[in-house]
Design a protein around this motif. Structure first.
Motif, short mmCIF file in Angstrom:
data_model
loop_
_atom_site.label_atom_id
_atom_site.label_comp_id
_atom_site.label_asym_id
_atom_site.label_seq_id
_atom_site.Cartn_x
_atom_site.Cartn_y
_atom_site.Cartn_z
N VAL A 81 0.85 -1.19 0.00
CA VAL A 81 0.00 0.00 0.00
C VAL A 81 0.90 1.25 0.00
O VAL A 81 2.08 1.16 0.32
CB VAL A 81 -0.95 0.04 1.22
CG1 VAL A 81 -1.91 -1.15 1.20
CG2 VAL A 81 -0.17 0.06 2.53
N PRO A 82 0.36 2.42 -0.36
CA PRO A 82 1.17 3.64 -0.37
C PRO A 82 1.73 3.97 1.01
O PRO A 82 1.16 3.62 2.05
CB PRO A 82 0.18 4.71 -0.84
CG PRO A 82 -0.83 3.96 -1.65
CD PRO A 82 -0.97 2.64 -0.94
N GLU A 83 2.84 4.69 1.02
CA GLU A 83 3.61 4.92 2.23
C GLU A 83 2.80 5.60 3.34
O GLU A 83 2.95 5.28 4.51
CB GLU A 83 4.85 5.76 1.91
CG GLU A 83 5.76 5.96 3.11
CD GLU A 83 7.01 6.74 2.76
OE1 GLU A 83 7.90 6.82 3.62
OE2 GLU A 83 7.09 7.28 1.64
N ASN A 84 1.93 6.54 2.99
CA ASN A 84 1.20 7.30 4.00
C ASN A 84 -0.21 6.78 4.25
O ASN A 84 -1.06 7.52 4.74
CB ASN A 84 1.15 8.77 3.60
CG ASN A 84 2.54 9.39 3.52
OD1 ASN A 84 3.38 9.14 4.37
ND2 ASN A 84 2.78 10.18 2.48
N SER A 85 -0.46 5.51 3.91
CA SER A 85 -1.83 4.98 3.98
C SER A 85 -2.08 4.04 5.14
O SER A 85 -3.23 3.62 5.35
CB SER A 85 -2.17 4.26 2.67
OG SER A 85 -2.22 5.17 1.59
N ILE A 86 -1.07 3.68 5.90
CA ILE A 86 -1.26 2.69 6.97
C ILE A 86 -2.28 3.19 8.00
O ILE A 86 -3.13 2.43 8.47
CB ILE A 86 0.08 2.35 7.64
CG1 ILE A 86 0.97 1.55 6.67
CG2 ILE A 86 -0.14 1.56 8.92
CD1 ILE A 86 0.47 0.16 6.35
N GLY A 87 -2.20 4.48 8.36
CA GLY A 87 -3.18 5.01 9.32
C GLY A 87 -4.60 4.93 8.80
O GLY A 87 -5.53 4.58 9.55
N TRP A 88 -4.79 5.25 7.52
CA TRP A 88 -6.13 5.15 6.92
C TRP A 88 -6.62 3.71 6.98
O TRP A 88 -7.78 3.45 7.35
CB TRP A 88 -6.10 5.63 5.47
CG TRP A 88 -7.45 5.60 4.82
CD1 TRP A 88 -8.37 6.61 4.78
CD2 TRP A 88 -8.07 4.48 4.14
NE1 TRP A 88 -9.51 6.21 4.12
CE2 TRP A 88 -9.35 4.90 3.71
CE3 TRP A 88 -7.67 3.19 3.86
CZ2 TRP A 88 -10.22 4.06 3.01
CZ3 TRP A 88 -8.54 2.34 3.17
CH2 TRP A 88 -9.79 2.78 2.76
N TRP A 89 -5.74 2.77 6.66
CA TRP A 89 -6.14 1.37 6.65
C TRP A 89 -6.48 0.87 8.06
O TRP A 89 -7.42 0.09 8.23
CB TRP A 89 -5.03 0.51 6.04
CG TRP A 89 -5.13 0.43 4.54
CD1 TRP A 89 -4.38 1.11 3.63
CD2 TRP A 89 -6.05 -0.36 3.78
NE1 TRP A 89 -4.77 0.79 2.36
CE2 TRP A 89 -5.80 -0.11 2.42
CE3 TRP A 89 -7.07 -1.25 4.13
CZ2 TRP A 89 -6.52 -0.73 1.40
CZ3 TRP A 89 -7.79 -1.87 3.12
CH2 TRP A 89 -7.52 -1.61 1.77
N LYS A 90 -5.74 1.30 9.04
CA LYS A 90 -6.04 0.86 10.40
C LYS A 90 -7.44 1.32 10.80
O LYS A 90 -8.24 0.54 11.34
CB LYS A 90 -4.99 1.40 11.38
CG LYS A 90 -5.15 0.86 12.81
CD LYS A 90 -3.96 1.24 13.67
CE LYS A 90 -4.12 0.72 15.09
NZ LYS A 90 -4.19 -0.75 15.19
N GLN A 91 -7.78 2.56 10.52
CA GLN A 91 -9.12 3.06 10.82
C GLN A 91 -10.18 2.33 9.99
O GLN A 91 -11.24 1.96 10.51
CB GLN A 91 -9.20 4.56 10.55
CG GLN A 91 -8.40 5.41 11.52
CD GLN A 91 -8.56 6.90 11.24
OE1 GLN A 91 -9.00 7.32 10.17
NE2 GLN A 91 -8.20 7.71 12.22
N HIS A 92 -9.91 2.12 8.72
CA HIS A 92 -10.86 1.46 7.83
C HIS A 92 -11.15 0.04 8.29
O HIS A 92 -12.32 -0.38 8.37
CB HIS A 92 -10.28 1.45 6.41
CG HIS A 92 -11.04 0.61 5.43
ND1 HIS A 92 -12.29 0.97 4.95
CD2 HIS A 92 -10.73 -0.58 4.82
CE1 HIS A 92 -12.71 0.05 4.09
NE2 HIS A 92 -11.78 -0.90 4.01
#
Length: 321
Positions: free
Chosen positions: A86-97
């Protein structure tokens, strides 16, 4: 070994209920169902292929979903974690999702400058999302549920669990042409080509772990890329000359395959990049209808009657997104 793979082709796992499986990988993870077919060796169950828009090699996660399959056991002799890029700055979005859907996720960890988020699918399959600091140029499948700026780019890596690493490492390097990359404690990383997302395998040495049992919630096999059939024939001959017990070349309709086990126990496949998933339906319609190879068409009526109904969300269709 004179021939080298360019990276992962696909990972195939065993799932439970096929509708639950499709809902999770299409809606929660935002992948596209690029082919709805059956297990050619057991036509009474689906074989579902998830990936990017066209199902390019290196983006594919596939499943044999049996509704009544018993649960497997994670352990040595199998691939124990499948990781997506996944893109570098997307881990936070994925954790919430993921947590918004009711999934439990692990804490975000960092290894080799890659942020990693771990979780399991509804059948207990171990998954991870990995953000590579140099990015991933592959185009994602874009849906309203998982927008392109956060979407999965394809496979990142797989983790093989073994009781000891020597023979497995030899097969990965001398058998399929990977290079040893680095060691972090009891984890050994190997890479195809220049490395990077889609070209990595980690070998995790856990001598005290139980032997794995392949059933629901576990990986069945890991497939590596072969550019064409001519190379595959030559590769098979080299493996046989090395004393490896390799299957004959099998027609999987969308690629050709050979199978063998690495010494640690994991089933490996070498799959051709060609001909791909558009040979029997247009790109716009991938995955919508049940596709069978010519040798199973005479029994289509019986096969369709034996399969549970599968409803696909509108997001799987290009013109209905």
């Amino acid at each position: 070994m004179s021939i080298k793979t360019s990276g992962l082709h696909h990972v195939t796992a065993i799932g439970g209920d096929p509708q639950r499986n499709a809902d999770f990988y299409l809606r929660t993870l935002g992948l596209r169902l690029v082919k709805t077919t059956v297990n050619f060796d057991d036509p009474g169950t689906y074989h579902l292929y998830y990936g990017d828009q066209s199902g390019k090699p290196g983006t594919l996660m596939t499943f044999f979903p049996w509704r009544d399959a018993p649960s497997g056991r994670h352990g040595t002799g199998q691939a124990t974690t499948t990781s997506f890029s996944v893109p570098e700055n997307s881990i936070g979005w994925w954790k919430q999702h993921l947590e918004a859907t009711g999934l439990d996720t692990g804490r975000v960890t960092n290894r080799d400058n890659e942020d990693t988020l771990t979780f399991t699918d509804p059948d207990g399959l171990k998954l991870a999302l990995v953000a590579h600091p140099q990015g991933d140029p592959r185009d994602p499948w874009d849906t309203p549920l998982v927008p392109a700026e956060h979407a999965i780019r394809g496979l990142h890596s797989v983790t093989l669990s073994v009781s000891k690493e020597d023979a497995t490492a030899e097969m990965l390097t001398d058998g399929i042409g990977l290079d040893f990359s680095e060691q972090d404690g009891n984890r050994f990383r190997f890479a195809a080509g220049d490395g990077g997302p889609g070209a990595l395998v980690d070998v995790l040495v856990t001598p005290d772990a139980p032997r794995g049992l392949v059933a629901s919630g576990t990986v069945h096999h890991v497939a590596w890329r072969v550019p064409d059939e001519q190379t595959q024939v030559a590769w098979r001959e080299e493996l046989v000359d090395r004393g490896v017990n390799v299957t004959s070349i099998l027609d999987r309709q969308y690629f050709r395959s050979i199978y063998f086990r690495e010494p640690g126990g994991t089933l490996l496949e070498m799959a051709t990049d060609e001909p791909g998933f558009a040979i029997d339906e247009p790109l716009l319609e991938l995955g919508r209808s049940l596709k069978l190879p010519p040798w199973l068409e005479p029994t289509r009526e019986q096969i369709e009657a034996s399969l549970p109904k599968l409803e696909l969300p509108a997001e799987n269709n290009l013109e209905r997104k």
